[in-house]
Design a protein around this motif. Structure first.
Motif, PDB file in Angstrom:
ATOM      1  N   GLY A  59      86.031   3.257  41.565  1.00 29.35           N
ATOM      2  CA  GLY A  59      84.715   3.761  41.208  1.00 29.35           C
ATOM      3  C   GLY A  59      83.664   3.445  42.242  1.00 29.35           C
ATOM      4  O   GLY A  59      82.716   4.205  42.430  1.00 29.35           O
ATOM      5  N   ALA A  70      91.299   4.171  33.660  1.00 29.84           N
ATOM      6  CA  ALA A  70      89.909   4.642  33.675  1.00 29.84           C
ATOM      7  C   ALA A  70      89.750   5.884  32.808  1.00 29.84           C
ATOM      8  O   ALA A  70      88.760   6.025  32.080  1.00 29.84           O
ATOM      9  CB  ALA A  70      89.466   4.929  35.110  1.00 29.84           C
ATOM     10  N   ILE A  93      87.190   6.020  29.630  1.00 32.63           N
ATOM     11  CA  ILE A  93      86.105   7.004  29.501  1.00 32.63           C
ATOM     12  C   ILE A  93      86.359   7.910  28.297  1.00 32.63           C
ATOM     13  O   ILE A  93      85.422   8.285  27.588  1.00 32.63           O
ATOM     14  CB  ILE A  93      85.923   7.785  30.809  1.00 32.63           C
ATOM     15  N   TRP A 150      76.506   7.027  30.746  1.00 34.09           N
ATOM     16  CA  TRP A 150      76.674   7.091  32.195  1.00 34.09           C
ATOM     17  C   TRP A 150      75.409   6.659  32.925  1.00 34.09           C
ATOM     18  O   TRP A 150      75.467   5.979  33.953  1.00 34.09           O
ATOM     19  CB  TRP A 150      77.102   8.498  32.633  1.00 34.09           C
ATOM     20  N   ARG A 190      75.353   2.942  32.919  1.00 30.34           N
ATOM     21  CA  ARG A 190      76.336   2.382  33.859  1.00 30.34           C
ATOM     22  C   ARG A 190      75.820   2.448  35.299  1.00 30.34           C
ATOM     23  O   ARG A 190      76.002   1.517  36.082  1.00 30.34           O
ATOM     24  CB  ARG A 190      77.670   3.137  33.761  1.00 30.34           C
ATOM     25  N   CYS A 203      82.654   7.234  39.054  1.00 29.28           N
ATOM     26  CA  CYS A 203      83.804   7.481  38.187  1.00 29.28           C
ATOM     27  C   CYS A 203      85.102   7.341  38.987  1.00 29.28           C
ATOM     28  O   CYS A 203      85.304   8.074  39.963  1.00 29.28           O
ATOM     29  CB  CYS A 203      83.703   8.879  37.588  1.00 29.28           C
ATOM     30  N   TRP A 260      89.175  14.632  28.232  1.00 27.74           N
ATOM     31  CA  TRP A 260      87.741  14.539  27.958  1.00 27.74           C
ATOM     32  C   TRP A 260      87.207  15.882  27.453  1.00 27.74           C
ATOM     33  O   TRP A 260      86.440  15.941  26.515  1.00 27.74           O
ATOM     34  CB  TRP A 260      86.973  14.123  29.202  1.00 27.74           C
ATOM     35  N   GLU A 291      79.659  14.505  35.661  1.00 27.11           N
ATOM     36  CA  GLU A 291      80.301  13.955  36.854  1.00 27.11           C
ATOM     37  C   GLU A 291      79.528  14.323  38.124  1.00 27.11           C
ATOM     38  O   GLU A 291      79.365  13.494  39.019  1.00 27.11           O
ATOM     39  CB  GLU A 291      81.755  14.428  36.938  1.00 27.11           C
TER      40      GLU A 291
END
Length: 198
Positions: free
Chosen positions: A21, A63, A67, A91, A94, A104, A131, A161
């Protein structure tokens, strides 16, 4: 007392995910993972007989699952708009907590060439699909058609993203804040147009 082997394995996977990440796949070496995780050098090929490629692949799976858990927790909210807003907020938080250094891990692998190591790229694709499915299921539950739910779910994931990447480059939350507002408005309109189910 020395850590159990399973602890070393888990620390290496979580350490590799964190490094992915922050530094991308090219920045993840066995030495760096060992330094980050504190795992003993002798355990690397015991736990990951295919070496660095296997370690990165398992870090991507980890990961992706992590997520997915974040998304699924957000999707528990009965209000789909609040649920998606919550995903953007997770997000955003984070990024701020990580001083815009944390991205990510799945994207980090997806953007690099898969020629030499196709397994991590396949795992990244599977994570994205999971997702999207979670989001599409939520939207379908709230009256959208299956096709529209799938398209909007892909758009939400792509927006989050892409915004994360832009935030890291700009060292600002402005891109994710803007994306969150636009996605909220788009989903609000789509859900209102769909009307109540049943």
């Amino acid at each position: 007392m020395s850590p159990r082997r399973s602890d070393s394995r888990e620390r290496m996977i979580t350490g590799a995910a964190a490094l992915l990440g922050e530094h991308g796949a090219a920045g993840v070496s066995i030495d760096r993972v060992l330094a980050h995780s504190g795992a003993p050098r002798g355990s690397v090929y015991h736990h990951f007989p295919r070496g660095r490629t296997q370690l990165i692949d398992e870090a991507v799976v980890f990961a992706g699952d992590f997520i997915a858990g974040m998304i699924e927790d957000a999707m528990d909210d009965p209000d789909p708009l609040r649920a998606v807003d919550g995903f953007f907020t997770l997000w955003r938080d984070r990024l701020v907590r990580g001083d815009f250094r944390v991205g990510c891990p799945v994207v980090a692998v997806a953007v690099e060439s898969a020629d030499a190591a196709p397994e991590p790229a396949r795992s990244a694709a599977a994570a994205f699909a999971r997702w999207q499915q979670a989001l599409a299921t939520l939207l379908l539950r709230h009256g959208l058609t299956e096709e529209r739910s799938r398209r909007l779910a892909a758009f939400v994931i792509a927006s989050v993203e892409g915004a994360v990447v832009m935030c890291r480059a700009e060292r600002s939350t402005a891109p994710i804040d803007a994306a969150a507002v636009e996605i909220h408005d788009l989903l609000e309109h789509a859900l209102r147009s769909a009307g109540p189910r049943g």
